[in-house]
Design a protein around this motif. Structure first.
Motif, PDB file in Angstrom:
ATOM      1  N   LYS A   1      46.912  50.676  38.848  1.00 12.09           N
ATOM      2  CA  LYS A   1      46.743  50.480  37.405  1.00 12.09           C
ATOM      3  C   LYS A   1      47.682  49.401  36.886  1.00 12.09           C
ATOM      4  O   LYS A   1      47.297  48.545  36.081  1.00 12.09           O
TER       5      LYS A   1
ATOM      6  N   LYS B   1      35.669  56.172  38.888  1.00 14.22           N
ATOM      7  CA  LYS B   1      36.787  56.518  38.016  1.00 14.22           C
ATOM      8  C   LYS B   1      37.732  55.336  37.856  1.00 14.22           C
ATOM      9  O   LYS B   1      38.189  55.025  36.742  1.00 14.22           O
TER      10      LYS B   1
ATOM     11  N   GLU C   1      38.494  53.501  34.260  1.00 18.09           N
ATOM     12  CA  GLU C   1      39.841  53.566  33.705  1.00 18.09           C
ATOM     13  C   GLU C   1      40.589  52.228  33.733  1.00 18.09           C
ATOM     14  O   GLU C   1      41.508  52.024  32.937  1.00 18.09           O
ATOM     15  N   THR C   2      40.197  51.335  34.636  1.00 17.48           N
ATOM     16  CA  THR C   2      40.944  50.073  34.768  1.00 17.48           C
ATOM     17  C   THR C   2      40.061  48.832  34.626  1.00 17.48           C
ATOM     18  O   THR C   2      40.580  47.733  34.420  1.00 17.48           O
TER      19      THR C   2
END
Length: 437
Positions: free
Chosen positions: A375, A397, A401-402
């Protein structure tokens, strides 16, 4: 997107190099139709699912509604297979290896010049083989050709790997038997048994021009590797009086012929509508490769250097090294010395661009051992490299998320035991994550 002559000349340089390689490896150029029946697209489920949002459809032709809508070519696997089915009957017809240079249309919602455009140019190769092993060998051979082009011609240090999508401008797919089963593309083997062919497809597009610009351009302008530059040397003749003009232009014409004969791409800018200073700035913004001025005892000044050129013996050469200050220096106008010097300078620039791009690439890859480290790396605009054996759901995922996805599993893998940074399970490979263009 309109590609103006200078940009198209870069594409032609790509074509010239690859065409030779394709033919050396047994491929023949041909052409398939641009309009593809929609029923062809529907035959391969994953194909239509992947392209459906990007399809451009023709529903009216000749003023009448068509009985079957046509797809404006997004890629040609379906129509190629339709023809392969008619051409391939026996093992004696294999391998069948063709390539086409064409345009394709994909309805991009967010466009970026060269990188993502509604229409772009490319080549697409299609081959059919008797065995999986032959198809795999073909797919890897074409990746090697693209990799060699990227390194040796474009000075771009690509990372070849499996399922690469960072800038999908040079890809090779082992299609297995997906399309041959969908279209019934079979052959009779040496034992008289009917078999489905194994296929590959591979392509490089004008996206690669965008890649060259991103890799080598800077705030001062475009910097092209000499081997693919449409112009490698620009000669700007300078004269002080009308009496000097004829002598200078005669000398320049002689130098131009010497360089052309040696295979160097040279342009003489002898237009009188612009000053030498304007010309220098224009050509630097456009190519940033090498330029020479030729004058008769005329004090030549260009920003950081001043020199005096003698018409009969020597001229001034200036070149911008990729990461060094502009350099001006004397060089003999004797043909063999001039050619040798210019070629050495161009090769120095070529290797320097590759070195600089490689250093930039390596400094922007971060090795990670946890999801938190990934991240952080992605948030800083870096590429994250780490062991990976997690599920598709966990990859999704990461994307949600990134914004990053797996660019590729590099062919060159580190040895030793590895543990997936996401799941903690054992991992056979490292993957590279980054955001896509």
């Amino acid at each position: 997107m309109v590609i103006r002559p200078y940009g198209y000349a870069i594409w032609e340089a790509i074509q010239d190099f690859l065409n030779v390689k394709f033919k050396e490896t047994g491929h023949s150029n041909m052409y398939f139709p641009q309009f593809i029946p929609y029923s062809f697209i529907e035959k391969e489920a994953s194909h239509v699912e992947g392209f459906s949002p990007e399809l451009a459809l023709v529903t009216i032709g000749g003023g009448k509604e068509l009985e079957e809508k046509l797809v404006v070519r997004p890629t040609s696997e379906t129509i190629v297979n339709h023809m392969f089915t008619q051409w391939i009957h026996s093992y004696r017809d294999l391998p069948l290896m063709v390539n086409q240079w064409a345009n394709v249309t994909r309805w991009e919602m967010r466009t970026k010049p060269f990188v993502r455009t509604l229409e772009f140019l490319w080549q697409e190769g299609h081959t059919a083989h008797a065995t999986l092993e032959e198809a795999e060998e073909e797919a890897l051979q074409m990746i090697d050709i693209y990799t060699n082009f990227a390194y040796e011609q474009a000075a771009i240090p690509v990372i070849p790997g499996r399922k690469s999508r960072a800038l999908q401008a040079g890809t090779s797919h082992n299609l297995g038997q997906n399309f041959s089963r969908a279209f019934g593309t079979q052959f009779t083997d040496e034992n008289g048994q009917r078999q489905y062919v194994w296929q590959t497809s591979w392509a490089i597009s004008t996206r690669f021009v965008g890649g060259i610009i991103m890799a080598h351009g800077d705030d001062a302008g475009l910097m092209l590797p000499p081997r693919i530059a449409p112009i490698q040397v620009v000669i700007v003749p300078i004269w002080k009086t009308a009496d000097e003009k004829a002598g200078v232009l005669d000398a320049v014409a002689s130098i131009q012929q010497v360089l052309k004969t040696a295979g160097i791409k040279v342009k003489v800018d002898d237009s009188e509508q612009r000053t030498p200073g304007w010309k220098f700035n224009f050509w630097e913004m456009k190519i940033y490769i090498a330029k020479s001025s030729y004058s008769s005892g005329y004090p030549f000044t260009n920003r950081s250097w001043t020199s005096r050129c003698n018409q009969q013996e020597r001229g001034c050469i200036e070149a911008r090294h990729p990461w060094k200050a502009r350099q001006g220096f004397w060089v003999s106008m004797e043909p063999s010395s001039l050619v040798d010097h210019v070629k050495r300078r161009l090769e120095d620039i070529q290797s320097s661009l590759l070195q600089r791009a490689t250093s930039f690439r390596d400094s922007n890859i971060v090795d990670v051992s946890s999801y938190g480290e990934l991240k952080e790396a992605i948030a800083e605009g870096k590429w994250a490299r780490g062991p990976w054996s997690a599920s598709d759901a966990e990859e999704l995922k990461v994307k949600e998320e990134t914004g990053a996805t797996i660019r590729c599993f590099p062919f060159d893998q580190p040895e030793g035991h590895k543990k997936c940074f996401m799941s903690g399970n054992s991992a056979d490979e490292v993957a590279i994550f980054a955001k896509s263009y």
